[in-house]
Design a protein around this motif. Structure first.
Motif, PDB file in Angstrom:
ATOM      1  N   ARG A   1      -7.555   9.824  -2.499  1.00 61.29           N
ATOM      2  CA  ARG A   1      -6.422  10.462  -1.851  1.00 61.29           C
ATOM      3  C   ARG A   1      -6.441  11.970  -2.125  1.00 61.29           C
ATOM      4  O   ARG A   1      -7.081  12.428  -3.078  1.00 61.29           O
ATOM      5  CB  ARG A   1      -5.109   9.866  -2.369  1.00 61.29           C
ATOM      6  N   PRO A   2      -5.753  12.745  -1.286  1.00 60.05           N
ATOM      7  CA  PRO A   2      -5.672  14.196  -1.540  1.00 60.05           C
ATOM      8  C   PRO A   2      -5.158  14.467  -2.950  1.00 60.05           C
ATOM      9  O   PRO A   2      -4.301  13.747  -3.457  1.00 60.05           O
ATOM     10  CB  PRO A   2      -4.674  14.681  -0.484  1.00 60.05           C
ATOM     11  N   LYS A   3      -5.679  15.438  -3.594  1.00 63.06           N
ATOM     12  CA  LYS A   3      -5.323  15.874  -4.942  1.00 63.06           C
ATOM     13  C   LYS A   3      -5.864  14.958  -6.040  1.00 63.06           C
ATOM     14  O   LYS A   3      -5.730  15.275  -7.225  1.00 63.06           O
ATOM     15  CB  LYS A   3      -3.805  15.989  -5.118  1.00 63.06           C
ATOM     16  N   ALA A   4      -6.496  13.851  -5.673  1.00 65.72           N
ATOM     17  CA  ALA A   4      -6.948  12.908  -6.702  1.00 65.72           C
ATOM     18  C   ALA A   4      -8.017  13.529  -7.600  1.00 65.72           C
ATOM     19  O   ALA A   4      -7.946  13.422  -8.833  1.00 65.72           O
ATOM     20  CB  ALA A   4      -7.474  11.637  -6.049  1.00 65.72           C
ATOM     21  N   ILE A   5      -9.027  14.210  -6.996  1.00 64.36           N
ATOM     22  CA  ILE A   5     -10.115  14.775  -7.803  1.00 64.36           C
ATOM     23  C   ILE A   5      -9.594  15.906  -8.680  1.00 64.36           C
ATOM     24  O   ILE A   5      -9.928  15.994  -9.874  1.00 64.36           O
ATOM     25  CB  ILE A   5     -11.251  15.270  -6.880  1.00 64.36           C
ATOM     26  N   ASP A   6      -8.754  16.771  -8.111  1.00 63.02           N
ATOM     27  CA  ASP A   6      -8.188  17.866  -8.903  1.00 63.02           C
ATOM     28  C   ASP A   6      -7.373  17.315 -10.080  1.00 63.02           C
ATOM     29  O   ASP A   6      -7.408  17.868 -11.190  1.00 63.02           O
ATOM     30  CB  ASP A   6      -7.296  18.740  -8.017  1.00 63.02           C
ATOM     31  N   ALA A   7      -6.628  16.242  -9.820  1.00 65.00           N
ATOM     32  CA  ALA A   7      -5.824  15.646 -10.894  1.00 65.00           C
ATOM     33  C   ALA A   7      -6.714  15.026 -11.962  1.00 65.00           C
ATOM     34  O   ALA A   7      -6.430  15.136 -13.166  1.00 65.00           O
ATOM     35  CB  ALA A   7      -4.886  14.597 -10.307  1.00 65.00           C
ATOM     36  N   LEU A   8      -7.786  14.369 -11.565  1.00 61.80           N
ATOM     37  CA  LEU A   8      -8.730  13.794 -12.528  1.00 61.80           C
ATOM     38  C   LEU A   8      -9.297  14.877 -13.444  1.00 61.80           C
ATOM     39  O   LEU A   8      -9.346  14.718 -14.675  1.00 61.80           O
ATOM     40  CB  LEU A   8      -9.866  13.095 -11.781  1.00 61.80           C
TER      41      LEU A   8
ATOM     42  N   ILE B   1       0.570  15.675 -12.861  1.00 57.99           N
ATOM     43  CA  ILE B   1      -0.526  16.277 -13.642  1.00 57.99           C
ATOM     44  C   ILE B   1      -0.707  17.739 -13.264  1.00 57.99           C
ATOM     45  O   ILE B   1      -0.775  18.626 -14.135  1.00 57.99           O
ATOM     46  CB  ILE B   1      -1.843  15.516 -13.403  1.00 57.99           C
ATOM     47  N   LEU B   2      -0.771  18.028 -11.975  1.00 61.28           N
ATOM     48  CA  LEU B   2      -1.033  19.392 -11.523  1.00 61.28           C
ATOM     49  C   LEU B   2       0.139  20.325 -11.814  1.00 61.28           C
ATOM     50  O   LEU B   2      -0.054  21.521 -12.030  1.00 61.28           O
ATOM     51  CB  LEU B   2      -1.374  19.386 -10.032  1.00 61.28           C
ATOM     52  N   ASP B   3       1.354  19.775 -11.845  1.00 61.39           N
ATOM     53  CA  ASP B   3       2.522  20.594 -12.219  1.00 61.39           C
ATOM     54  C   ASP B   3       2.486  20.972 -13.693  1.00 61.39           C
ATOM     55  O   ASP B   3       3.167  21.920 -14.104  1.00 61.39           O
ATOM     56  CB  ASP B   3       3.820  19.835 -11.918  1.00 61.39           C
TER      57      ASP B   3
ATOM     58  N   LEU C   1       0.839  -1.205   0.000  1.00 59.08           N
ATOM     59  CA  LEU C   1       0.000   0.000   0.000  1.00 59.08           C
ATOM     60  C   LEU C   1       0.871   1.250   0.000  1.00 59.08           C
ATOM     61  O   LEU C   1       0.537   2.252  -0.654  1.00 59.08           O
ATOM     62  CB  LEU C   1      -0.916  -0.010   1.228  1.00 59.08           C
ATOM     63  N   GLU C   2       2.004   1.182   0.686  1.00 57.01           N
ATOM     64  CA  GLU C   2       2.909   2.334   0.727  1.00 57.01           C
ATOM     65  C   GLU C   2       3.425   2.685  -0.663  1.00 57.01           C
ATOM     66  O   GLU C   2       3.446   3.852  -1.066  1.00 57.01           O
ATOM     67  CB  GLU C   2       4.081   2.023   1.667  1.00 57.01           C
ATOM     68  N   ILE C   3       3.833   1.667  -1.435  1.00 56.30           N
ATOM     69  CA  ILE C   3       4.339   1.917  -2.778  1.00 56.30           C
ATOM     70  C   ILE C   3       3.219   2.394  -3.701  1.00 56.30           C
ATOM     71  O   ILE C   3       3.399   3.314  -4.507  1.00 56.30           O
ATOM     72  CB  ILE C   3       4.998   0.641  -3.336  1.00 56.30           C
ATOM     73  N   ARG C   4       2.052   1.793  -3.573  1.00 54.60           N
ATOM     74  CA  ARG C   4       0.914   2.216  -4.395  1.00 54.60           C
ATOM     75  C   ARG C   4       0.603   3.689  -4.170  1.00 54.60           C
ATOM     76  O   ARG C   4       0.441   4.466  -5.118  1.00 54.60           O
ATOM     77  CB  ARG C   4      -0.314   1.371  -4.066  1.00 54.60           C
ATOM     78  N   ASN C   5       0.490   4.075  -2.897  1.00 52.01           N
ATOM     79  CA  ASN C   5       0.143   5.464  -2.588  1.00 52.01           C
ATOM     80  C   ASN C   5       1.213   6.433  -3.076  1.00 52.01           C
ATOM     81  O   ASN C   5       0.908   7.535  -3.543  1.00 52.01           O
ATOM     82  CB  ASN C   5      -0.080   5.630  -1.080  1.00 52.01           C
ATOM     83  N   ALA C   6       2.471   6.016  -2.984  1.00 52.04           N
ATOM     84  CA  ALA C   6       3.552   6.883  -3.456  1.00 52.04           C
ATOM     85  C   ALA C   6       3.454   7.094  -4.964  1.00 52.04           C
ATOM     86  O   ALA C   6       3.679   8.206  -5.471  1.00 52.04           O
ATOM     87  CB  ALA C   6       4.906   6.276  -3.090  1.00 52.04           C
ATOM     88  N   VAL C   7       3.091   6.035  -5.699  1.00 55.13           N
ATOM     89  CA  VAL C   7       2.940   6.158  -7.149  1.00 55.13           C
ATOM     90  C   VAL C   7       1.730   7.030  -7.489  1.00 55.13           C
ATOM     91  O   VAL C   7       1.790   7.881  -8.390  1.00 55.13           O
ATOM     92  CB  VAL C   7       2.817   4.767  -7.798  1.00 55.13           C
ATOM     93  N   TYR C   8       0.623   6.834  -6.769  1.00 56.36           N
ATOM     94  CA  TYR C   8      -0.556   7.664  -7.012  1.00 56.36           C
ATOM     95  C   TYR C   8      -0.233   9.148  -6.766  1.00 56.36           C
ATOM     96  O   TYR C   8      -0.583  10.012  -7.584  1.00 56.36           O
ATOM     97  CB  TYR C   8      -1.701   7.243  -6.089  1.00 56.36           C
ATOM     98  N   ASP C   9       0.424   9.434  -5.666  1.00 52.84           N
ATOM     99  CA  ASP C   9       0.737  10.829  -5.335  1.00 52.84           C
ATOM    100  C   ASP C   9       1.679  11.443  -6.371  1.00 52.84           C
ATOM    101  O   ASP C   9       1.547  12.618  -6.726  1.00 52.84           O
ATOM    102  CB  ASP C   9       1.363  10.917  -3.938  1.00 52.84           C
TER     103      ASP C   9
ATOM    104  N   ASN D   1      -0.136   5.616 -18.674  1.00 52.97           N
ATOM    105  CA  ASN D   1       0.076   5.362 -17.244  1.00 52.97           C
ATOM    106  C   ASN D   1      -0.841   6.220 -16.393  1.00 52.97           C
ATOM    107  O   ASN D   1      -1.452   5.737 -15.438  1.00 52.97           O
ATOM    108  CB  ASN D   1       1.531   5.646 -16.865  1.00 52.97           C
ATOM    109  N   ILE D   2      -0.928   7.506 -16.742  1.00 51.93           N
ATOM    110  CA  ILE D   2      -1.741   8.430 -15.946  1.00 51.93           C
ATOM    111  C   ILE D   2      -3.203   8.010 -15.952  1.00 51.93           C
ATOM    112  O   ILE D   2      -3.853   7.947 -14.903  1.00 51.93           O
ATOM    113  CB  ILE D   2      -1.582   9.868 -16.486  1.00 51.93           C
ATOM    114  N   GLN D   3      -3.725   7.710 -17.143  1.00 52.88           N
ATOM    115  CA  GLN D   3      -5.132   7.328 -17.204  1.00 52.88           C
ATOM    116  C   GLN D   3      -5.385   6.037 -16.428  1.00 52.88           C
ATOM    117  O   GLN D   3      -6.392   5.914 -15.717  1.00 52.88           O
ATOM    118  CB  GLN D   3      -5.585   7.166 -18.652  1.00 52.88           C
TER     119      GLN D   3
END
Length: 920
Positions: free
Chosen positions: A604-611, A565-567, A551-559, A590-592
């Motif tokens: 996760r935080p920033k997920a909706i904004d990134a979508l 995207i936001l950058d 879960l730690e690696i997954r969350n790091a990749v998601y973040d 990958n992003i999609q």
């Protein structure tokens, strides 16, 4: 003299084995001297063909006497000629036996370290002359066509019989006898050693259990040309160092065994000189040496070095092929010190130029100092993968064919990476169950390699575990982390973007090198920075279903995905918009994939904004509602659970989906979401956002204008609302300009006077240019061109001047073609053509008709296009010489030629046409 040497009785041999075995009479019937000189059956049992020739040549070299060597080589030529002529095999075997024994007796007769008498030399020379005549006879028989051999079989038997008689007579005259003694016995012993070394290669018992070469696999689909290429390389001493690489399950051993069984290898290497060395158990350099001694059938007093083995291989220059299978075990899974010893072993073998080396291993990182021919194995192509799957499925289903084919099978094979082992296991499992490709695809999506039976799963998983158990991988925790990260990226990434996904690794390139060496990841074409670095689907599945993706690696990749995207979030008016599009495009798949995994109930935080940001990026490139709809679903759930910022995010999600529908020209769906977004921005908990509401009104007005579903009063009201809300902040020049621009668009659409359209439009253009907003400036110029073109036509028409009216209409047509407004072009051309015809100038008429032809192609009117280009050529031909443009005629002729013979027009055809002057 007949009692001095008795001919051996002939033994009928197996043609398949092609052996010549000499039998002598019972030694007890001979005198003591004869006992010393007679060769024994065990001593001189020898395989035919090339092995025989090499053995006797080695014997000739033991006695450095030119006349003896010449005699022996002549005897060899006779034996080889007999080997090649099999039509009358029985008599030739008799002749071979006699020549062979004659050769041994002559060699035995010549004394060592003593002067040979002239008489003996003369007798040997006479024997050589007889052999020369026999060789000529055998070659004449060989050169005859098969039907002559059949009809003149008895005649040829008589010819061979006469050869045998000549040998008998010669031997009766060959009465040289050597006194029995230790010297003769010593010479025979040396002859025996030479024969044994060359005809029974490394045939000694071993301290390590010897393994037989695996049987050849069933037909290998899609590998035929590669197998032939590798075989050709090995057959030549210049390129006889070949390394086959590939991930686990790619079929390296199967390809290598097929190479060994190929005709080119069989022609270059006798079967007894091909050795298979299984390296999978060679977990130390010492074990590798012992396995080499065992597989090459060589014994030594000690196995601490390769001296004995190398000396045995170097006794003769007979070419040998050594297949080192699964070499990654001793090379990649050992310590640095042990790896160095393994490299020394391989270098020792490589120094023998007559030894061909074929290596299979998971990595292309082979030992230095050897010039390797690397041949990496890729997944099968679609056709080969499909054929392999159907064949294995049919066998597993006991002859039943795969019922469903086509896209369903292609989708499944693509999902498992078209890896040969995965295809074999999946087809076997599917055949047993009579499953369809769609069933298999569902099982694969649900459980990965677990879709197969336990036995088959172990086979697939074992190949992956072997790579994961690589000592260098286990010793590098960052390598395992990087493998997990890359397993979450369906399209892999570039070497330069590893920092994006694996920012915590220092540096990720080091971990990547370890994984590449273990064949757990692959590198595409190009340099490391630009090439794709990816994980095969089978390894991805293994990592997913065996607890390697924490879960730690997954969350790091998601973040990392959300931040990336936001950058790169920007609008077409931003100077960095173009570079942002390029950066996002590299990682789009990958992003999609990662965004679609967003937990609807617990994002996760920033997920909706990134979508939302990524969906807007897609709306500017390749509009799709997939991500935008998911963004709305996640935002709606967050809003329903009173998530912080949820009201604004829900409004943004509706706006995003509405804008996407607008880009797809789905005006009704666009209107629904844009109206919801507009209303929600007006009623945000912290107060209305007039700017964002104005943007929604702007795009809603576009949807209404295109769909023509609202009356003019509603549209007038919405246009004024959009301008007012966007310009509510007088310091915000950008949005003020946007309000002016959309209002000008509405005025132009509603056929307002040009002066009313141009006044706000020019103001908007000036503001956009001041702010250096390229996209909005371009939109203003677009609308300005259309407005001015129409205004020019109206004023020219009011003036009554046909010349200026014709030119205005002509340039209006060209502007509309530039804008790709082809339907409007047809309306203007219908006004232009009668005017040009009335004016009577052939050049103007020719240009107008050519514009018509080009437009007809654009709207896919083939018949109209042909007639127009024919007409254009006719009018160009009416122009005076020197006035008519050669380029115009060539252009029209070329376009007409491209249209001939076609039954329809498509986009590709349109884009190949030469544009009318001055559109180029």
């Amino acid at each position: 003299m007949a009692g001095c040497f008795l001919w051996p009785r002939r033994r009928v041999t197996s043609k398949a084995k092609n052996r010549i075995e000499v039998h002598v009479v019972d030694a007890s019937s001979l005198s003591d001297g004869e006992n010393l000189r007679m060769p024994t059956t065990a001593m001189y049992s020898i395989s035919g063909g090339k092995a025989l020739a090499e053995a006797i040549e080695g014997v000739a070299d033991l006695v450095p006497l030119p006349f003896l060597s010449t005699f022996v080589r002549m005897a060899i030529k006779v034996l080889e000629a007999c080997e090649e002529t099999t039509a009358i095999e029985e008599n030739l075997e008799d002749l071979q036996s006699r020549v062979y024994n004659l050769m041994l007796v002559v060699v035995d007769t010549v004394p060592i370290n003593k002067k040979t008498s002239l008489e003996l030399q003369d007798k040997i020379s006479k024997l050589q002359a007889i052999l020369d005549n026999i060789l000529a006879d055998v070659r004449k028989i060989k050169e005859q066509r098969k039907w002559l051999l059949f009809f003149f079989r008895d005649l040829n038997k008589e010819r061979v019989g006469r050869c045998v008689d000549r040998l008998d007579g010669a031997l009766q005259q060959f009465n040289a006898r050597l006194s029995p003694g230790r010297e003769s016995a010593s010479q025979l012993t040396r002859i025996e050693d030479a024969v044994n070394r060359t005809t029974r290669p490394h045939n000694a018992p071993s301290a390590h259990t010897r393994q037989d070469m695996p049987p050849l696999a069933r037909k290998l689909y899609g590998r035929e040309s590669l197998i032939n290429e590798i075989a050709t390389l090995l057959a030549s001493e210049d390129t006889s160092r070949v390394c086959i690489t590939g991930a686990g399950g790619m079929g390296k051993t199967s390809v290598a065994l097929a190479v060994v069984d190929s005709p080119a290898i069989k022609n270059a290497f006798p079967k007894e000189f091909i050795f298979w060395v299984p390296c999978v158990e060679a977990k130390s350099s010492d074990l590798l040496r012992r396995i080499l001694y065992a597989q090459l059938r060589v014994t030594a007093e000690t196995y601490d070095s390769l001296e004995t083995l190398i000396a045995e291989l170097d006794v003769t220059k007979q070419r040998r092929l050594i297949l080192l299978d699964n070499f990654e075990t001793p090379w990649l899974r050992l310590s640095v010190e042990e790896q160095s010893k393994v490299a020394d072993i391989l270098l020792c073998l490589a120094k023998l130029s007559h030894i061909a080396l074929l290596v299979t291993m998971t990595s292309g990182f082979t030992p230095d100092g050897i010039e390797w021919e690397h041949r990496p194995l890729s997944p099968l192509d679609s056709e080969a993968a499909s054929a392999a799957f159907k064949s294995r499925y049919r066998d597993a289903a006991r002859g039943h064919e795969l019922v469903v084919d086509g896209p369903q099978l292609e989708d499944f094979l693509t999902s498992i990476g078209r890896i040969p082992l995965a295809i074999t296991l999946a087809a076997t499992s599917g055949g047993h169950l009579r499953a369809s490709p769609s069933d298999l695809l569902q099982d694969w999506s649900r459980s990965g390699t677990g879709m197969m039976s336990e036995k088959e799963t172990a086979g697939m998983n074992r190949t992956i575990r072997l790579s994961l158990d690589n000592s260098s991988v286990k010793a590098n925790p960052e390598a395992l982390k990087l493998l997990a990260i890359l397993s979450l990226l369906p399209a892999g990434t570039t070497g330069s973007n590893l920092d994006l996904w694996a920012a915590t690794l220092d540096p990720p390139s080091g971990a990547a090198e370890t994984l590449l060496a273990a064949a757990l990841i692959e590198q595409g074409e190009g340099s490391f920075g630009t090439a794709r670095i990816f994980v095969h689907p089978t390894i991805q599945s293994y990592m997913l279903h065996h607890g390697h993706l924490s879960l730690e690696i997954r969350n790091a990749v998601y973040d990392a995905c959300y931040s990336f995207i936001l950058d790169h979030k920007s609008t077409p008016d931003d100077r960095k918009f173009k570079s942002d599009l390029k950066a996002l495009a590299v990682e789009e798949i990958n992003i999609q994939g990662l965004l679609m995994e967003t937990d609807v109930r617990n994002p996760r935080p920033k997920a909706i904004d990134a979508l939302i940001a990524f969906a807007l990026y897609q709306a500017s490139t390749k509009p799709s509602t997939v991500v935008a709809s998911h963004a709305l679903k996640v935002a709606q759930t967050a809003h329903d659970t009173s998530h912080c910022e949820a009201a604004r995010q829900l409004a943004e999600a509706h706006h995003c989906l509405g804008k996407t529908h607008l880009k797809l020209q789905r005006f009704e769906e666009a209107s629904v979401h844009l109206e919801k977004a507009r209303a929600q921005f007006k009623s945000l908990p912290g107060g209305a956002d007039r700017t964002r509401s104005g943007e929604c009104s702007l795009e809603l007005l576009d949807a209404w204008m295109f769909s023509r579903t609202k009356d003019s009063n509603d549209m007038q009201s919405l246009a004024e609302e959009a301008r007012t809300n966007l310009a509510h902040d007088t310091n915000d020049k950008y949005n003020t300009a946007r309000g002016l621009h959309i209002y000008s668009s509405f005025l132009w659409w509603s056929n307002s006077p040009d002066e009313e359209v141009l006044l706000p439009l020019l103001s908007a253009k000036a503001l956009f240019e001041e702010l250096d907003c390229l996209a909005s400036s371009a939109e203003c110029l677009y609308l300005l061109a259309r407005t001015c073109a129409g205004s020019a036509v109206d004023k020219a028409e009011q003036s009554g001047g046909l010349d200026i009216l014709g030119r205005s209409l002509s340039y209006t047509v060209r502007c509309l073609i530039h804008l790709r407004c082809y339907e409007e072009v047809m309306g203007v051309i219908t006004r232009l053509l009668p005017l040009e015809q009335a004016f009577g100038a052939p050049g103007g008429m020719a240009q107008a008709v050519e514009l018509l032809g080009y437009t007809c192609v654009a709207i896919f009117d083939l018949a109209g296009a042909r007639r127009a280009y024919d007409g254009a050529l006719l009018h160009f031909s009416k122009m005076q010489p020197g006035v008519m443009s050669k380029e115009d005629v060539e252009r029209c002729s070329l376009n007409l030629t491209k249209l001939q013979g076609r039954t329809m027009i498509d986009e590709d055809c349109f884009h190949t046409l030469a544009k009318p002057d001055p559109l180029d």
